[in-house]
Design an enzyme around this catalytic site. Structure first.
Site, PDB file in Angstrom:
ATOM      1  N   GLY A  80      24.654  28.385  22.483  1.00  0.00           N
ATOM      2  CA  GLY A  80      24.278  29.784  22.281  1.00  0.00           C
ATOM      3  C   GLY A  80      24.533  30.618  23.510  1.00  0.00           C
ATOM      4  N   ASN A  81      23.961  31.791  23.540  1.00  0.00           N
ATOM      5  CA  ASN A  81      24.110  32.670  24.697  1.00  0.00           C
ATOM      6  C   ASN A  81      22.824  33.471  24.868  1.00  0.00           C
ATOM      7  OD1 ASN A  81      24.431  35.415  23.334  1.00  0.00           O
ATOM      8  ND2 ASN A  81      25.990  34.186  22.293  1.00  0.00           N
TER       9      ASN A  81
END
Ligand code: CTP
Ligand code: CA
Length: 229
Positions: free
Chosen positions: A33-34
């Site tokens: 993810g980020n």
């Protein structure tokens, strides 16, 4: 008529906004993810709604409160975000892609939860490219549709990268933020951006994401009348 000009009355305009950050599964419980929180996209949605727009948000993993009168479509992965945006694109007048979309995803997600005794001392993940949602939508835009991208860049050359994305993705504006600074951009309450258009750059000094949202709607939408043929 010139629905986009002036102080920002967006009455009846259909605005599609992507927000948050996608998650690409590694196995049943893990993902790549980020750090995007979705705050910038949600602030834009609420600002557009206040100005009378009909707003749909495609929200990737956003855990923020939802505002009444806005339609939210929740997605997890880049592929789901692509489908959700694609289904709604033809019906929108303005697309603002504020989401941080994964550029790569694991080629295959493990069905269950990976165990160390299955994987050993090293675990190699093979990543493959995702679709560029914004570019593919830009390729099928109809006249008068307005497309705004974001570019989170790190350090030197941020503006130049933003301008190249404007041209490469055939956009009306790119909102560039330099995420190398502390307290702005990803997962922060404030932001500082440059709004890059064919006409030049407009700097919005560090301020709340609500104020940045207002500036983006003002400067992007007010100049769009020239494009609104
Ligand atoms: N974007 C998209 N689909 C992707 C990747 C990005 O629609 N698979 C959109 C983002 O939502 C953003 C714009 O494209 O509005 C620019 O994203 P960015 O990550 O800055 O640019 P990339 O083209 O992915 O280039 P790079 O990450 O290599 O800088
Ligand atoms: Ca990217």
């Amino acid at each position: 008529e010139d629905v986009l000009a002036g102080g920002g009355a967006l009455d009846g305009l259909r605005v599609l906004i992507s927000a948050g950050g996608t998650r690409e599964p590694i196995d049943a419980v893990r993902f790549i993810g980020n750090r995007s929180s979705g705050r910038m996209g949600f602030a834009l949605a609420e600002a557009a709604k206040r100005r009378g727009a009909n707003v749909t948000v495609v929200a990737a993993n956003v855990s923020l409160p939802r505002a009444p009168g806005i339609e939210y479509v929740d997605v997890t992965t880049a592929a789901q975000l692509a489908d959700a945006c694609s289904e709604r694109f033809d019906a929108c007048d303005v697309l603002i892609m504020a989401a941080a979309v994964a550029d790569y995803r694991p080629e295959e997600a493990h069905g269950g939860k990976l165990k160390k005794d299955q994987t050993g001392a090293e675990l190699n993940l093979r990543l493959v490219r995702t679709t560029d949602v914004l570019s593919s939508l830009a390729d099928r835009r109809r006249p008068g549709q307005l497309l705004v991208g974001f570019a989170a860049e790190h350090g030197d050359g941020a503006l130049a990268y933003g301008r190249s994305k404007l041209e490469r993705k055939k956009l009306d504006a790119v909102v560039v933020n330099d995420v190398s600074g502390a307290g702005i951009g990803f997962d922060a309450a404030d932001n500082e951006v440059w709004i890059v258009t064919a006409d030049g750059e407009h700097h919005v000094p560090k301020t709340s994401k609500d104020a940045v949202a207002a500036a983006i709607l003002d400067s992007v939408l007010s100049r769009s009348s020239s494009n609104d043929t």
